[in-house]
Motif scaffolding. Sequence first.
Motif, mmCIF file in Angstrom:
data_model
loop_
_atom_site.group_PDB
_atom_site.id
_atom_site.type_symbol
_atom_site.label_atom_id
_atom_site.label_comp_id
_atom_site.label_asym_id
_atom_site.label_seq_id
_atom_site.Cartn_x
_atom_site.Cartn_y
_atom_site.Cartn_z
ATOM 1 N N CYS A 1 0.825 -1.198 0.000
ATOM 2 C CA CYS A 1 0.000 0.000 0.000
ATOM 3 C C CYS A 1 0.866 1.258 0.000
ATOM 4 O O CYS A 1 0.670 2.164 -0.815
ATOM 5 C CB CYS A 1 -0.925 -0.005 1.209
ATOM 6 S SG CYS A 1 -1.979 1.450 1.309
ATOM 7 N N THR A 2 1.835 1.302 0.903
ATOM 8 C CA THR A 2 2.689 2.480 1.027
ATOM 9 C C THR A 2 3.509 2.693 -0.237
ATOM 10 O O THR A 2 3.571 3.803 -0.772
ATOM 11 C CB THR A 2 3.616 2.337 2.245
ATOM 12 O OG1 THR A 2 2.824 2.093 3.407
ATOM 13 C CG2 THR A 2 4.452 3.582 2.450
ATOM 14 N N HIS B 1 1.292 3.717 -3.185
ATOM 15 C CA HIS B 1 0.792 5.069 -2.935
ATOM 16 C C HIS B 1 1.810 6.105 -3.415
ATOM 17 O O HIS B 1 1.455 7.069 -4.090
ATOM 18 C CB HIS B 1 0.512 5.200 -1.433
ATOM 19 C CG HIS B 1 -0.045 6.503 -0.988
ATOM 20 N ND1 HIS B 1 -1.242 7.006 -1.438
ATOM 21 C CD2 HIS B 1 0.419 7.407 -0.087
ATOM 22 C CE1 HIS B 1 -1.490 8.167 -0.835
ATOM 23 N NE2 HIS B 1 -0.495 8.424 -0.019
ATOM 24 N N TYR B 2 3.078 5.876 -3.088
ATOM 25 C CA TYR B 2 4.119 6.816 -3.497
ATOM 26 C C TYR B 2 4.584 6.580 -4.924
ATOM 27 O O TYR B 2 4.958 7.530 -5.623
ATOM 28 C CB TYR B 2 5.283 6.795 -2.513
ATOM 29 C CG TYR B 2 4.909 7.453 -1.211
ATOM 30 C CD1 TYR B 2 4.717 8.828 -1.138
ATOM 31 C CD2 TYR B 2 4.707 6.700 -0.062
ATOM 32 C CE1 TYR B 2 4.337 9.431 0.044
ATOM 33 C CE2 TYR B 2 4.329 7.306 1.127
ATOM 34 C CZ TYR B 2 4.147 8.668 1.174
ATOM 35 O OH TYR B 2 3.761 9.278 2.341
ATOM 36 N N ASP C 1 -2.215 3.765 -7.995
ATOM 37 C CA ASP C 1 -3.160 4.126 -6.936
ATOM 38 C C ASP C 1 -4.182 3.018 -6.696
ATOM 39 O O ASP C 1 -4.585 2.776 -5.560
ATOM 40 C CB ASP C 1 -3.854 5.456 -7.256
ATOM 41 C CG ASP C 1 -2.987 6.659 -6.916
ATOM 42 O OD1 ASP C 1 -2.180 6.570 -5.969
ATOM 43 O OD2 ASP C 1 -3.125 7.698 -7.593
ATOM 44 N N ALA D 1 -2.513 0.442 -4.559
ATOM 45 C CA ALA D 1 -2.463 0.889 -3.162
ATOM 46 C C ALA D 1 -3.803 0.635 -2.471
ATOM 47 O O ALA D 1 -3.847 0.115 -1.353
ATOM 48 C CB ALA D 1 -2.088 2.370 -3.091
ATOM 49 N N LEU E 1 -4.822 5.890 5.833
ATOM 50 C CA LEU E 1 -4.471 6.252 4.459
ATOM 51 C C LEU E 1 -5.670 6.204 3.510
ATOM 52 O O LEU E 1 -5.627 6.809 2.436
ATOM 53 C CB LEU E 1 -3.396 5.302 3.914
ATOM 54 C CG LEU E 1 -1.981 5.463 4.420
ATOM 55 C CD1 LEU E 1 -1.088 4.388 3.818
ATOM 56 C CD2 LEU E 1 -1.439 6.846 4.100
ATOM 57 N N LEU F 1 -6.099 7.726 -0.214
ATOM 58 C CA LEU F 1 -6.090 6.836 -1.376
ATOM 59 C C LEU F 1 -7.263 7.140 -2.300
ATOM 60 O O LEU F 1 -7.106 7.224 -3.520
ATOM 61 C CB LEU F 1 -6.118 5.371 -0.930
ATOM 62 C CG LEU F 1 -4.916 4.894 -0.106
ATOM 63 C CD1 LEU F 1 -5.149 3.468 0.384
ATOM 64 C CD2 LEU F 1 -3.627 5.005 -0.882
ATOM 65 N N ASN G 1 -6.661 10.464 -4.058
ATOM 66 C CA ASN G 1 -5.743 10.306 -5.182
ATOM 67 C C ASN G 1 -6.442 9.696 -6.386
ATOM 68 O O ASN G 1 -6.213 10.110 -7.528
ATOM 69 C CB ASN G 1 -4.543 9.444 -4.786
ATOM 70 C CG ASN G 1 -3.603 10.159 -3.850
ATOM 71 O OD1 ASN G 1 -3.740 11.338 -3.593
ATOM 72 N ND2 ASN G 1 -2.646 9.426 -3.325
#
Length: 164
Positions: free
Chosen positions: A51-52, A55-56, A71, A74, A102, A106, A109
């Motif tokens: 996920c992290t 996400h980035y 995305d 994530a 988060l 998420l 995004n």
Amino acid sequence: MEQREVLGDAVMTRIGQAVMLLHAGDREEARNRLGVIWSEIGERGAALHRCTLAHYMADTQDDPGDELAWDLRALTAAEGLTGAVDADPGGESGDASAVRVLVPSLHLNLAADYLKLQRFEAARIHLDRAWDAVGVLEDDGYGGGIRAAIGRMEQRMRGSAPGE
């Protein structure tokens, strides 16, 4: 168990280092480093790591379709972890707690991704889901920042949707 925690810390540290590069403006090197980590952990890695990282990784993409794909990865990782907790409410781990906060970001995004791709209905769905998920956020800088960003996206969408 201790070995997993040490390994987990090492993965999160490496992700954090790549994120620092991203925030410093070196998107290409951040993308390269995150790509190496992804090749090591892949789809079977710990949900928090996937996920992290995804996400980035989304933030390092030049193509809006690629950003959307990361995305979505994530969110899938987050839903896998938080869904398992929903099935067993007494079993929430620290990872699930970290991922749960988060979720509003998420969805925000994803709303932004879909807006870039002019898929207004999908953008609206994810913006609504972001609003629905803000209850997990604290009244701190992070929570306030996410709420403010969702509010800004709401304003952008009002000006971007067809017929408005």
